[in-house]
Write a protein that holds these residues in place. Sequence first.
Motif, PDB file in Angstrom:
ATOM      1  N   MET A  26       7.293  -0.982  37.990  1.00  0.00           N
ATOM      2  CA  MET A  26       8.071  -2.213  37.874  1.00  0.00           C
ATOM      3  C   MET A  26       7.327  -3.411  38.455  1.00  0.00           C
ATOM      4  O   MET A  26       7.304  -4.478  37.841  1.00  0.00           O
ATOM      5  N   MET A  27       6.691  -3.262  39.611  1.00  0.00           N
ATOM      6  CA  MET A  27       5.988  -4.400  40.208  1.00  0.00           C
ATOM      7  C   MET A  27       4.836  -4.897  39.331  1.00  0.00           C
ATOM      8  O   MET A  27       4.722  -6.100  39.108  1.00  0.00           O
ATOM      9  N   PRO A  28       3.969  -4.018  38.806  1.00  0.00           N
ATOM     10  CA  PRO A  28       2.937  -4.529  37.908  1.00  0.00           C
ATOM     11  C   PRO A  28       3.510  -5.158  36.639  1.00  0.00           C
ATOM     12  O   PRO A  28       2.989  -6.162  36.146  1.00  0.00           O
ATOM     13  N   ALA A  29       4.610  -4.603  36.128  1.00  0.00           N
ATOM     14  CA  ALA A  29       5.216  -5.164  34.920  1.00  0.00           C
ATOM     15  C   ALA A  29       5.764  -6.563  35.182  1.00  0.00           C
ATOM     16  O   ALA A  29       5.585  -7.471  34.364  1.00  0.00           O
ATOM     17  N   VAL A  30       6.413  -6.755  36.310  1.00  0.00           N
ATOM     18  CA  VAL A  30       6.934  -8.079  36.652  1.00  0.00           C
ATOM     19  C   VAL A  30       5.775  -9.044  36.905  1.00  0.00           C
ATOM     20  O   VAL A  30       5.816 -10.200  36.478  1.00  0.00           O
ATOM     21  N   PHE A  31       4.733  -8.572  37.584  1.00  0.00           N
ATOM     22  CA  PHE A  31       3.572  -9.420  37.864  1.00  0.00           C
ATOM     23  C   PHE A  31       2.935  -9.941  36.577  1.00  0.00           C
ATOM     24  O   PHE A  31       2.677 -11.137  36.449  1.00  0.00           O
ATOM     25  N   VAL A  32       2.670  -9.032  35.615  1.00  0.00           N
ATOM     26  CA  VAL A  32       2.027  -9.484  34.378  1.00  0.00           C
ATOM     27  C   VAL A  32       2.960 -10.342  33.540  1.00  0.00           C
ATOM     28  O   VAL A  32       2.501 -11.208  32.788  1.00  0.00           O
ATOM     29  N   THR A  33       4.272 -10.143  33.686  1.00  0.00           N
ATOM     30  CA  THR A  33       5.219 -10.990  32.967  1.00  0.00           C
ATOM     31  C   THR A  33       5.177 -12.410  33.517  1.00  0.00           C
ATOM     32  O   THR A  33       5.169 -13.380  32.754  1.00  0.00           O
ATOM     33  N   LEU A  34       5.131 -12.534  34.821  1.00  0.00           N
ATOM     34  CA  LEU A  34       5.157 -13.861  35.430  1.00  0.00           C
ATOM     35  C   LEU A  34       3.813 -14.577  35.369  1.00  0.00           C
ATOM     36  O   LEU A  34       3.763 -15.790  35.167  1.00  0.00           O
ATOM     37  N   PHE A  35       2.716 -13.843  35.540  1.00  0.00           N
ATOM     38  CA  PHE A  35       1.429 -14.495  35.717  1.00  0.00           C
ATOM     39  C   PHE A  35       0.438 -14.309  34.580  1.00  0.00           C
ATOM     40  O   PHE A  35      -0.606 -14.962  34.585  1.00  0.00           O
ATOM     41  N   LYS A  47       9.861  -0.860  28.927  1.00  0.00           N
ATOM     42  CA  LYS A  47       9.371   0.518  28.997  1.00  0.00           C
ATOM     43  C   LYS A  47       9.539   1.105  30.392  1.00  0.00           C
ATOM     44  O   LYS A  47       9.777   2.292  30.551  1.00  0.00           O
ATOM     45  N   VAL A  48       9.410   0.270  31.430  1.00  0.00           N
ATOM     46  CA  VAL A  48       9.611   0.752  32.792  1.00  0.00           C
ATOM     47  C   VAL A  48      11.077   1.155  32.993  1.00  0.00           C
ATOM     48  O   VAL A  48      11.364   2.159  33.645  1.00  0.00           O
ATOM     49  N   THR A  49      12.001   0.396  32.420  1.00  0.00           N
ATOM     50  CA  THR A  49      13.406   0.795  32.530  1.00  0.00           C
ATOM     51  C   THR A  49      13.663   2.086  31.754  1.00  0.00           C
ATOM     52  O   THR A  49      14.513   2.883  32.158  1.00  0.00           O
ATOM     53  N   ASP A  50      12.925   2.311  30.669  1.00  0.00           N
ATOM     54  CA  ASP A  50      13.028   3.587  29.957  1.00  0.00           C
ATOM     55  C   ASP A  50      12.551   4.743  30.833  1.00  0.00           C
ATOM     56  O   ASP A  50      13.094   5.847  30.758  1.00  0.00           O
ATOM     57  N   ILE A  51      11.545   4.502  31.660  1.00  0.00           N
ATOM     58  CA  ILE A  51      11.061   5.533  32.584  1.00  0.00           C
ATOM     59  C   ILE A  51      12.176   5.927  33.543  1.00  0.00           C
ATOM     60  O   ILE A  51      12.422   7.116  33.775  1.00  0.00           O
ATOM     61  N   GLU A  53      15.433   5.595  33.130  1.00  0.00           N
ATOM     62  CA  GLU A  53      16.501   6.296  32.424  1.00  0.00           C
ATOM     63  C   GLU A  53      16.105   7.733  32.101  1.00  0.00           C
ATOM     64  O   GLU A  53      16.923   8.650  32.215  1.00  0.00           O
ATOM     65  N   ALA A  54      14.861   7.941  31.690  1.00  0.00           N
ATOM     66  CA  ALA A  54      14.401   9.296  31.361  1.00  0.00           C
ATOM     67  C   ALA A  54      14.362  10.159  32.615  1.00  0.00           C
ATOM     68  O   ALA A  54      14.674  11.352  32.560  1.00  0.00           O
ATOM     69  N   ARG A  55      14.004   9.585  33.743  1.00  0.00           N
ATOM     70  CA  ARG A  55      13.993  10.337  35.000  1.00  0.00           C
ATOM     71  C   ARG A  55      15.406  10.758  35.379  1.00  0.00           C
ATOM     72  O   ARG A  55      15.633  11.886  35.810  1.00  0.00           O
ATOM     73  N   LYS A  56      16.377   9.867  35.195  1.00  0.00           N
ATOM     74  CA  LYS A  56      17.761  10.200  35.524  1.00  0.00           C
ATOM     75  C   LYS A  56      18.311  11.290  34.606  1.00  0.00           C
ATOM     76  O   LYS A  56      19.081  12.127  35.040  1.00  0.00           O
ATOM     77  N   GLN A  64       7.123  10.945  29.968  1.00  0.00           N
ATOM     78  CA  GLN A  64       5.680  10.790  29.782  1.00  0.00           C
ATOM     79  C   GLN A  64       5.367   9.752  28.705  1.00  0.00           C
ATOM     80  O   GLN A  64       4.440   8.960  28.849  1.00  0.00           O
ATOM     81  N   THR A  65       6.143   9.756  27.626  1.00  0.00           N
ATOM     82  CA  THR A  65       5.930   8.773  26.556  1.00  0.00           C
ATOM     83  C   THR A  65       6.171   7.355  27.066  1.00  0.00           C
ATOM     84  O   THR A  65       5.390   6.449  26.773  1.00  0.00           O
ATOM     85  N   SER A  66       7.227   7.172  27.824  1.00  0.00           N
ATOM     86  CA  SER A  66       7.544   5.848  28.358  1.00  0.00           C
ATOM     87  C   SER A  66       6.518   5.401  29.382  1.00  0.00           C
ATOM     88  O   SER A  66       6.170   4.215  29.449  1.00  0.00           O
ATOM     89  N   LYS A  67       6.022   6.339  30.198  1.00  0.00           N
ATOM     90  CA  LYS A  67       4.998   5.982  31.181  1.00  0.00           C
ATOM     91  C   LYS A  67       3.728   5.495  30.495  1.00  0.00           C
ATOM     92  O   LYS A  67       3.146   4.483  30.890  1.00  0.00           O
TER      93      LYS A  67
END
Length: 100
Positions: A26-35, A47-51, A53-56, A64-67
């Motif tokens: 999540m942190m790298p995804a937010v970083f690349v979204t902002l910067f 895709k990180v939120t899919d990770i 949900e799949a874990r839950k 693995q596909t979402s990662k």
Amino acid sequence: MEHTPSTSTASSKASVGKKRHVHYYMMPAVFVTLFCFWPTGIMAIMKVTDIDEARKRGDAIYLQTSKSAAKKWIGISLLFGVVVVSTVCSVIGWQIFLKS
């Protein structure tokens, strides 16, 4: 000798049931979204939120596909960010050089 399940569903659920360390992106995804580049960064966040949900759910295959998809979108966003920043710096440097 250890017994291994013959079905892929049983083995995938058994591997999720163990307390394995799952990298969280999540942190790298937010970083690349902002910067870097927000359109592909938003895809990375999705895709990180899919990770999560799949874990839950305990779905190892979708996990693995979402990662791999999240890593791909983070990489694409980072690449676009580097290209855009280097292009802007080159153009600004060239303009300063021409004015001198």
